[in-house]
Every structure is written in C-alpha cells, then in structure tokens.
Design a protein around this motif. Structure first.
Motif, PDB file in Angstrom:
ATOM      1  N   ASP A  18       1.211  -1.417  -0.135  1.00  0.00           N
ATOM      2  CA  ASP A  18       0.081  -0.359  -0.128  1.00  0.00           C
ATOM      3  C   ASP A  18       0.806   0.913  -0.017  1.00  0.00           C
ATOM      4  OD1 ASP A  18      -2.212  -1.645   0.343  1.00  0.00           O
ATOM      5  OD2 ASP A  18      -2.119  -1.131   2.114  1.00  0.00           O
ATOM      6  N   ARG A  19       1.842   1.017  -0.225  1.00  0.00           N
ATOM      7  CA  ARG A  19       3.028   2.307  -0.343  1.00  0.00           C
ATOM      8  C   ARG A  19       3.768   2.944  -1.672  1.00  0.00           C
ATOM      9  NH1 ARG A  19       7.340   3.811   3.614  1.00  0.00           N
ATOM     10  NH2 ARG A  19       6.237   5.698   2.946  1.00  0.00           N
ATOM     11  N   LEU A  20       3.494   3.950  -2.752  1.00  0.00           N
ATOM     12  CA  LEU A  20       3.883   4.445  -3.169  1.00  0.00           C
ATOM     13  C   LEU A  20       5.876   4.096  -3.849  1.00  0.00           C
ATOM     14  CD1 LEU A  20       3.248   5.291  -6.582  1.00  0.00           C
ATOM     15  CD2 LEU A  20       3.402   7.123  -5.651  1.00  0.00           C
ATOM     16  N   VAL A  21       5.849   3.139  -5.035  1.00  0.00           N
ATOM     17  CA  VAL A  21       6.876   2.951  -5.007  1.00  0.00           C
ATOM     18  C   VAL A  21       7.644   3.611  -6.236  1.00  0.00           C
ATOM     19  CG1 VAL A  21       7.361   1.031  -2.992  1.00  0.00           C
ATOM     20  CG2 VAL A  21       6.904   0.485  -6.031  1.00  0.00           C
ATOM     21  N   PHE A  66      -6.356   7.605  -8.304  1.00  0.00           N
ATOM     22  CA  PHE A  66      -5.056   8.214  -7.617  1.00  0.00           C
ATOM     23  C   PHE A  66      -5.032   8.944  -6.539  1.00  0.00           C
ATOM     24  CE2 PHE A  66      -1.270   8.513 -10.803  1.00  0.00           C
ATOM     25  CZ  PHE A  66      -1.740   6.439 -11.582  1.00  0.00           C
ATOM     26  N   ASP A  67      -7.008   9.462  -6.164  1.00  0.00           N
ATOM     27  CA  ASP A  67      -7.234  10.181  -5.017  1.00  0.00           C
ATOM     28  C   ASP A  67      -7.614   8.637  -4.157  1.00  0.00           C
ATOM     29  OD1 ASP A  67      -6.499  11.820  -5.888  1.00  0.00           O
ATOM     30  OD2 ASP A  67      -8.671  13.053  -5.858  1.00  0.00           O
ATOM     31  N   GLU A  68      -8.142   8.444  -4.875  1.00  0.00           N
ATOM     32  CA  GLU A  68      -8.641   6.580  -3.888  1.00  0.00           C
ATOM     33  C   GLU A  68      -7.827   6.036  -2.882  1.00  0.00           C
ATOM     34  OE1 GLU A  68     -11.772   3.123  -4.174  1.00  0.00           O
ATOM     35  OE2 GLU A  68     -12.144   4.947  -4.859  1.00  0.00           O
ATOM     36  N   TYR A  69      -6.450   5.717  -4.055  1.00  0.00           N
ATOM     37  CA  TYR A  69      -5.947   4.666  -3.349  1.00  0.00           C
ATOM     38  C   TYR A  69      -4.556   5.802  -2.333  1.00  0.00           C
ATOM     39  CZ  TYR A  69      -7.052   0.684  -4.919  1.00  0.00           C
ATOM     40  OH  TYR A  69      -7.473  -0.643  -5.372  1.00  0.00           O
ATOM     41  N   ASP A  70      -4.426   7.013  -2.217  1.00  0.00           N
ATOM     42  CA  ASP A  70      -3.552   7.956  -1.416  1.00  0.00           C
ATOM     43  C   ASP A  70      -2.886   8.202  -2.361  1.00  0.00           C
ATOM     44  OD1 ASP A  70      -5.440   8.811   0.060  1.00  0.00           O
ATOM     45  OD2 ASP A  70      -4.806   7.658   1.432  1.00  0.00           O
ATOM     46  N   VAL A  71      -2.334   8.059  -3.890  1.00  0.00           N
ATOM     47  CA  VAL A  71      -1.071   7.967  -4.524  1.00  0.00           C
ATOM     48  C   VAL A  71      -0.776   9.937  -5.052  1.00  0.00           C
ATOM     49  CG1 VAL A  71      -0.098   7.777  -7.074  1.00  0.00           C
ATOM     50  CG2 VAL A  71      -1.118   5.841  -5.515  1.00  0.00           C
ATOM     51  N   GLU A  72      -2.105  10.350  -5.068  1.00  0.00           N
ATOM     52  CA  GLU A  72      -1.886  12.207  -5.967  1.00  0.00           C
ATOM     53  C   GLU A  72      -1.155  12.835  -4.476  1.00  0.00           C
ATOM     54  OE1 GLU A  72      -1.615  13.955  -8.535  1.00  0.00           O
ATOM     55  OE2 GLU A  72      -3.606  12.674  -9.088  1.00  0.00           O
ATOM     56  N   ALA A  73      -1.242  12.205  -3.496  1.00  0.00           N
ATOM     57  CA  ALA A  73      -0.588  13.466  -2.515  1.00  0.00           C
ATOM     58  C   ALA A  73       0.803  12.878  -2.224  1.00  0.00           C
ATOM     59  CB  ALA A  73      -1.260  12.918  -0.699  1.00  0.00           C
TER      60      ALA A  73
END
Length: 618
Positions: A22-25, A293-300
């Motif tokens: 669940d972390r963007l890599v 991307f917002d739903e998975y908190d990627v945009e932040a």
C-alpha cells in the motif's frame, strides 16, 4: 508482499503507479509531447568517429546525435548468466533492450572485455542499425547500442548475439536446463541469441514456439524496412507504456491491476488474452467517482516528490538535493531523541533512512552517482547493519544499483542506473526568478544593487528624473529600515527619485524608468559583478585579470556600439573569458554602373569579459 499496479489514462497523459504494501514505490509518466524512446530501433548515419574515446556519434533524426560506445558494438561475454530484463529499469516503458546483456547501461563491462577499435568498425557517413538504451538527459543526446534486442513476454531475442541464456532469478538448476534445452530446440538455426525471462518458469512448448516465431518475424520485418528506407529513419517504435508494464511487470506476483479508463482496460484485456489469459481476473476497471490516484492516496505522494525534505516515521528526515554531478541525501534525527543511548537513537534513524532512501530513489527515478550522508555511528557493526538494510531494499529496485561500504565520515557512495531523466528533471522547469538555485536576494541586497545602478545613472548625467519600481516587500524594507535612503541618494546623484511598489515585480527585481517618458533604462546601468559582456578586442590571455578606469563600449561581435557607454567614471576589474570574431558585417558599396551592391566586410573582433568588481568614483 502485496503488490498492486494502478494505471490512470487520459488523452494527454498516462500514469502508472506501482504499490508495495500500500505504499507508492514507482511512478511512470508518459505524455505525447515527451514520449519515451528507450527501445526504439533506428537506421542511423554515423556523424563522427572519435577513436580517442572509443565512441561515435550517430544521427538518428533527433535534435542531438546519439552516443555509441565501442562496448555497445559487441556481444557481452556474460550471456550465459544474463541479468533478468524484468529487473531492468529501462523496461518501465517496455524497453525492449531488456537492460540488455549487451552492456547497454554503461561501462561496467568495458574493463573486462577487449573492445574493437571504433575507427575500424565505423566510418563517417555509414548507415548503422541502432537501438536507444538511454534517453537524452540534460545537454546529452540519446545513448544507443548496436546490440539490438526485442522483448516478448517470456523471451528476449537478440539477433546479433549467439547464446541462449536464462534469467538469474530462475535458480532451480533442473528448471534452467529444461528451459534452455526447450528454447535451443525450437529457435531457428543461427538466428541469434535468446534470453529466457523470469515469468517463463512454467513456459509451455507451444507458448514458447509462438513467441519465438513472433519475435523472429518482427526482426525480419525490421530488416526489410531497413533495406528500403533512407537513413536516418525510425524502423520500430517501442510498445506503449501500458503494454510494456503488462508485458514486463504484470504476473501472478501482482495481486491486482486497476485501470480508470475503459479504452485502456479493453486494451489490457485484449493483450492478456494473447499472452496470459489466466491474469485477466486480476484486472479491474475503476468506475468510482473519486479519481483512482486519490482513492489510493497516490496523488498526495506525487505532490511530495518535488519537495527536498522527506519525513521519517519516528521524526527524523531526509534532505534530497540533486546537483549537476551527483545527488546528495542528508539524514537528520530531527525531533527524534530516542529513549536509550545516543548510538541506539542514531542507529534507528539510520535504518529508517536506509529504507526510505531506497524507496525515494525508485520513486523519483534518481540515477547516476548518489551520496548518502548518514548520521555518524561509532560501532562498525551498526554501520554494517545500515548498509545491509539499504542493500536489501535496493534489491527490490528494477534498476541496477551498487552501494559501497560506509566510509569513516558516515557516507555511503552508490550508483543507480540512469536510463531517462528523473521525474524532477522531466516534470519541472528552471525557476525564472532564481534560475534554478532555489534562492533569491534579500531585500537589503536588492536595495544595494539598486543604489549602485542609480549612482551609475547619476554619473552619466543623461537622466534627470527616475522612478524605481520595486516588489512591495523591498519597498516596505526601505520605508521601515532606511527611511532617509532616497533623500541621501538624491543629494549624491543629483537625480529626482521616486519609488513605486509593484506586486508584479519579482522579489529580487527592480526597474528604473526615465521620467516623464516612462522609458526603461534599467539595463543601461545594470552592469554588475558576475555579468559577462563583449567589448572591443583587448590584450590579455583567457583567465587573466584586467582593470579599467575608462569608458567601455559594448560590442555584440558584429558592431561596436560607439557612443553607448556601459560604464563611465568607474573602476572595473574583469576576467578575460575569450577572444573571438563575430559574423562578417554586411556593407554596401557604390559603383556607377551597378549602384549600391552588398558585400561581406570584415569580422569585428571582440573580447568577452566577466565583470568581477565595479567601484564607482565618488
């Protein structure tokens, strides 16, 4: 480990996010105006051969010629044990060179291989089939290789190689031998080299034969096109970002793949029907109102990519600073003070930092030389723990990395394969205010610069009234900190001065307007330390210092602007940068029979100098 791939598509941009636990890599971005070129195959023309550096420049039709090193002309000797193309970062767009076993990334194999003499292999004007292995970065053009490779789902075909290799990630000896024998039996005789990829562990003979035929037919098509076009010409464009990700990354090790575009979703499903139908169940269409991307908190997370400071979980932080030569990363404890002895506090911060450094390098796509300044540790064992933690997490990176031991100063020097500009380079532009430094002059410094320009204007005796436009913050500084500034300067210069605040001005900018006409005369009196100008030819070698106490007449290398003094009544110290000649001046001569005719006159010689110091006479 939970792995997910998110694909967000629009007509003008496609973004791919790779999540681990669940972390963007990783973040991959593809836009029509900045299309990825790694893997493209060209018929190029040799522009120049440089035996001194064992390299050549090849014109492939791009803005800058591509760089071809002698090491990229020959087959690697390491073919029996090739690096898995799945682990090569250049496949983020489906780069078909697969990281190539041909030495595509750099000089790692140069010292171990006997290189051919580039002057014997290439001649100026010769047509050469090449493939892009590194995109243009900064002032450099693309890097290309003559060892072309074509990537499929299970195999990588290398027409100019000669061996069948197996991915290092397939560790079972019996399985490796079985796959090698199967491929060797099916490939056409003398067809070239083949690499068996990691996902081919359960490859069937039917699927293998289908992919061999597909790649072999594709190569024959490329060769036919090369024989019918005029160089430079594009022969084969690499597959799209979406297809490349599916081909190279999407396997049974990925839990799910979410797409927010119906068009892309259909493309993915149709492609999987051809290469791996069992994976279709893992592909989902995101139909919710909230952006994917917002739903998975990627945009932040994406917004944080361009901020130098990166927070650590326990309160420490990193400072990431890219420079021309390398990227520096500084580790700080911040507000974390620990509960035991200082060494334990430092160790915990450094271990956290090592994990985050590995993640940030992947996420920001930082390549080249990287220096990490960890907090000093007294224990050798603790240093080794930090290094091991860093190497463990770098092992997840698809780009080649190499981290060296912790130095006595607590530094870890490392390298990471660079195939394309980092996200910081490709998604941002130089700030027009600070010109990329990240800093601007303080208000008091702006006032001093303005004061020197006004004194120059006063010494010229050409202006009587000047209105100075300043940023409101600088104007406020004048009112509060130097209320008598204008009155004193008017007495010294004999000018009538007026200050106006202008919110449209940059913080470190000012403009001098001659009144009442409102003519901008700022540049006329703005010669200052650090400015480089051209003047009529002067004596002095480049690098030597010169001092002037007379009028300098400006020259653009074509004309001397006589009667337009840059400085008057000043002592100027400058450094000679270079001597040169401008374009030939166009002159007109009169003849009785022909009238005025244009001729090319002499070339105006000039000296380029860099102002080191300016002292105005009282």
């Amino acid at each position: 480990m939970k792995r997910e791939i998110l694909i967000s598509g629009s007509p003008r941009e496609t973004r791919v996010a790779i999540l681990e636990d669940d972390r963007l890599v990783e973040l991959l971005v593809d836009r029509p105006d900045a299309r990825r070129s790694v893997g493209d195959i060209y018929l190029g023309t040799v522009d120049a051969v440089l035996p001194g550096i064992q390299a050549a420049f090849v014109n492939i039709g791009a803005e800058k010629s591509a760089f071809l090193h002698a090491s990229d002309l020959i087959e690697s000797e390491d073919e029996d044990e090739p690096r898995d193309p799945d682990d090569e970062h250049d496949n983020g767009n489906g780069g078909s060179n697969g990281g190539t076993a041909s030495g595509g990334g750099g000089g790692g194999g140069r010292s171990r291989r006997r290189l051919p003499n580039v002057a014997d292999e290439l001649k100026k004007g010769q047509a050469k089939l090449v493939q892009v292995i590194k995109e243009p970065i900064g002032t450099k053009g693309s890097r290309v290789t003559a060892q072309v490779s074509l990537a499929g789902r299970f195999l990588v075909y290398m027409p100019f190689a000669s061996k069948v290799g197996v991915s290092r990630k397939i560790e079972n000896r019996d399985q490796r031998a079985k796959l090698r024998d199967m491929v060797a039996k099916l490939v056409p005789k003398d067809s070239g080299g083949w690499i068996i990829r990691t996902v081919a562990e359960d490859l069937t003979e039917q699927s293998c034969k289908h992919e061999i035929d597909h790649l072999y037919d594709l190569w024959k098509k490329i060769k036919r096109k090369a024989g019918s076009v005029r160089a430079p010409a594009l022969l084969q464009r690499e597959t799209s970002l979406t297809r490349g990700i599916i081909r190279d990354l999407f396997s049974d090790k990925v839990d799910s793949l979410l797409v927010d575009s119906k068009v892309l979703h259909n493309e993915v499903v149709q492609y999987l029907k051809q290469i791996d139908p069992d994976l279709i169940a893992r592909v989902k269409l995101h139909a919710a109102e909230a952006p994917l991307f917002d739903e998975y908190d990627v945009e932040a997370e994406v917004r944080k990519l361009f901020i130098p400071r990166v927070e650590l979980p326990t309160g420490g932080y990193l400072i990431i600073q890219p420079t021309e030569a390398l990227t520096s990363i500084d580790v700080n404890t911040g507000r974390y003070t620990g509960k035991k002895d200082p060494e334990s506090t430092i160790l915990k911060t450094n271990v956290e930092a090592a994990r985050e450094v590995a993640r940030q390098l992947r996420l920001r796509d930082i390549g080249g030389i990287i220096v990490v300044d960890f907090i000093d540790m007294e224990s050798r064992g603790n240093r080794d723990k930090v290094l091991q933690e860093l190497r463990t997490h770098l092992g997840r990176d698809r780009a080649r990395t190499k981290a060296f031991a912790v130095s006595e100063l607590g530094l870890i020097e490392m390298t990471r394969q660079r195939v394309r500009p980092s996200l910081w380079q490709s998604m941002t532009a130089e700030c027009p205010t600070c010109t990329g430094t990240g800093r601007v002059f303080r208000p008091e410094v702006v006032v001093r610069r303005m004061e020197r320009s006004l004194k120059r204007a006063g010494a010229e005796h050409k202006e009587r009234q000047l209105a100075v436009r300043l940023h409101p913050e600088v104007a406020l500084y004048l009112v509060e900190q130097e209320p008598n500034f204008l009155r004193q300067l008017e007495k010294q210069t004999g000018l009538e001065l007026e200050v106006r605040d202008d919110p449209m001005m940059r913080l470190d900018e000012f403009r001098m307007m001659a009144q009442p006409a409102g003519r901008d005369v700022t540049e006329q009196y703005a010669v200052a330390p650090g400015v480089t100008i051209k003047v009529p030819l002067l004596a002095g070698e480049p690098g030597s210092k010169l001092t002037f106490d007379r009028v300098l007449l400006a020259s653009d290398g074509k004309h001397v602007h006589t009667g337009k003094p840059v400085l008057k009544g000043a002592k100027v110290t400058a450094e000679v940068v270079r001597h040169g000649k401008g374009e030939k001046i166009k002159i007109y001569r009169f003849a009785r029979r022909t009238g005025f005719r244009r001729h090319a006159g002499h070339r105006q010689p000039f000296t380029e100098i860099k102002i080191a110091d300016v002292k105005l006479k009282d």
